[in-house]
Design a protein around this motif. Structure first.
Motif, short mmCIF file in Angstrom:
data_model
loop_
_atom_site.label_atom_id
_atom_site.label_comp_id
_atom_site.label_asym_id
_atom_site.label_seq_id
_atom_site.Cartn_x
_atom_site.Cartn_y
_atom_site.Cartn_z
N VAL A 20 -39.17 -12.00 -22.82
CA VAL A 20 -39.55 -10.58 -22.66
C VAL A 20 -38.36 -9.68 -22.98
CG1 VAL A 20 -40.23 -8.81 -20.99
CG2 VAL A 20 -41.40 -11.02 -21.01
N VAL A 21 -37.18 -10.03 -22.47
CA VAL A 21 -35.98 -9.23 -22.73
C VAL A 21 -35.66 -9.23 -24.22
CG1 VAL A 21 -33.48 -9.08 -22.37
CG2 VAL A 21 -34.99 -9.56 -20.43
N VAL A 30 -37.65 -9.82 -26.91
CA VAL A 30 -38.64 -9.07 -27.71
C VAL A 30 -38.51 -7.57 -27.45
CG1 VAL A 30 -41.11 -8.66 -28.08
CG2 VAL A 30 -40.25 -10.99 -27.87
N THR A 31 -38.37 -7.19 -26.19
CA THR A 31 -38.24 -5.77 -25.84
C THR A 31 -36.98 -5.16 -26.45
OG1 THR A 31 -39.38 -6.17 -23.73
CG2 THR A 31 -38.14 -4.11 -23.95
N ALA A 32 -35.85 -5.85 -26.33
CA ALA A 32 -34.58 -5.34 -26.84
C ALA A 32 -34.63 -5.18 -28.36
CB ALA A 32 -33.43 -6.27 -26.45
N ASN A 33 -35.22 -6.14 -29.05
CA ASN A 33 -35.30 -6.06 -30.51
C ASN A 33 -36.26 -4.97 -30.96
OD1 ASN A 33 -33.66 -8.20 -31.99
ND2 ASN A 33 -34.61 -9.44 -30.41
N LEU A 34 -37.38 -4.82 -30.26
CA LEU A 34 -38.33 -3.76 -30.62
C LEU A 34 -37.74 -2.38 -30.36
CD1 LEU A 34 -41.74 -5.23 -29.36
CD2 LEU A 34 -40.89 -5.09 -31.71
N ILE A 35 -36.99 -2.25 -29.28
CA ILE A 35 -36.31 -0.97 -28.99
C ILE A 35 -35.30 -0.67 -30.09
CG2 ILE A 35 -34.66 0.15 -27.44
CD1 ILE A 35 -36.12 -1.16 -25.11
N THR A 90 -37.16 -11.14 -33.72
CA THR A 90 -38.43 -11.00 -33.01
C THR A 90 -39.43 -12.06 -33.46
OG1 THR A 90 -38.07 -8.60 -32.84
CG2 THR A 90 -40.31 -9.41 -32.43
#
Length: 324
Positions: free
Chosen positions: A37-38, A40-45, A72
């Motif tokens: 989760v961290v 995917v979230t960090a890369n999408l941000i 991702t």
């Protein structure tokens, strides 16, 4: 015995997982899921910030956004299946699913090899030729770099995947791994694969040598340029510009060196799985965190987006319908 016979006659493979018989599968699931989760979230941000903030519309951040896209997709190839297997008694993966996993894995890891090498060239131009940087690193050149990275990675996938899956696999279908990595799959083959493994070894070394050559030459030139700088501020900016990339390269290529270059005598299934977990699960999480924590521009862009979001929420609360 009957279940074993069914598996032997099936074309499906069985993934034994990161730990063959985990004592606390729920705990492992929670840790891996949190990292996923961290990551995917960090890369999408990171991708979103580079897209929406005009101050990040530069060649360096364009290449960084491509790295985040690769990371991702990369983590999504292996981790969801790994999480599913942790909660399931049937840890099978189809022959086609295994082939697809191998192809995507090779494409993305090869793509990252080339992209990180080309990102070193971008840093070389930024430090050594700052006045010509916008001309040399034009939009066309950046797009060409990205296309070369993806094409180079997919070429590796197209070459090795069909050959790997063309070998006959008989007897045990149990892959001692948490995803279909080629060395683990080849151990199940009924025929001698030593010649193919030697050729694959040479191919992987070549895939490493090309970007490492770019990185070595680029950073040698950067060090020479920095050494001749009279300004301490200039040296600091040059170091800040390159430090994040150096850390990411060291982590990624360190793991790749162990997997693809060290002789078989250094490898064990347990070590291989740990190293694979490091660069398939941890690296995609670390990359955006390293770039965001060590980069003022990214941190400033994130603060700007958060301020805008907070301000818009306050406006919505302040303009409640029906109130004057």
């Amino acid at each position: 015995m009957e279940m074993e016979t069914i598996y032997q006659n099936s074309t499906d493979f069985i993934l034994l997982g990161l730990i063959t018989h985990p004592a606390f599968p729920g705990l492992i699931f929670a840790v891996v899921f949190s990292i996923f989760v961290v990551a995917v979230t960090a890369n999408l941000i990171m991708i979103m910030l580079i897209r929406v903030d005009s101050s990040l519309h530069t060649p360096m951040y364009f290449l960084l956004s491509q790295l985040s896209i690769m990371d991702t997709v990369y983590i999504c190839i292996t981790v969801p299946k790994m999480l599913q297997d942790l909660l399931s008694t049937e840890k099978t993966i189809s022959f086609l699913g295994c082939a697809l996993q191998i192809f995507l894995y090779l494409t993305l890891i090869g793509g990252e090899f080339f992209l990180l090498g080309l990102m070193a060239y971008d840093r070389f131009v930024a430090v050594c030729n700052p006045l010509r940087y916008p001309i040399i690193m034009s939009q066309r050149v950046c797009l060409l770099m990205v296309l070369v990275s993806w094409a180079g990675g997919s070429l590796d996938g197209f070459m090795l995947t069909p050959v790997t899956m063309s070998f006959p696999y008989c007897g045990s279908r149990e892959i001692n791994h948490f995803f279909c990595e080629i060395p683990a799959v080849l151990k199940l083959s009924c025929t001698d694969t030593s010649l193919y493994e030697t050729l694959m070894y040479a191919c992987c070394v070549l895939m490493l040598l090309i970007p490492i050559s770019f990185i070595s030459v680029s950073y040698t030139r950067i060090l020479i340029t920095v050494y001749h700088m009279s300004s301490a501020e200039g040296r600091r900016k040059a170091f800040t510009t390159c430090s994040s990339h150096i850390i990411v390269v060291s982590i990624f290529y360190g793991a790749a060196f162990y997997t693809n270059v060290l002789p078989h005598s250094y490898h064990t299934p347990e070590k291989d799985k740990v190293v694979s977990a490091f660069y398939t699960i941890l690296t995609p999480m670390l990359n955006p965190l390293i770039y965001s924590l060590r980069n003022r521009d990214v941190a400033a862009a994130l603060r700007k987006v958060l301020r805008k979001h907070t301000f818009s929420q306050r406006l919505q609360v302040g303009h409640v319908p029906g109130k004057s």
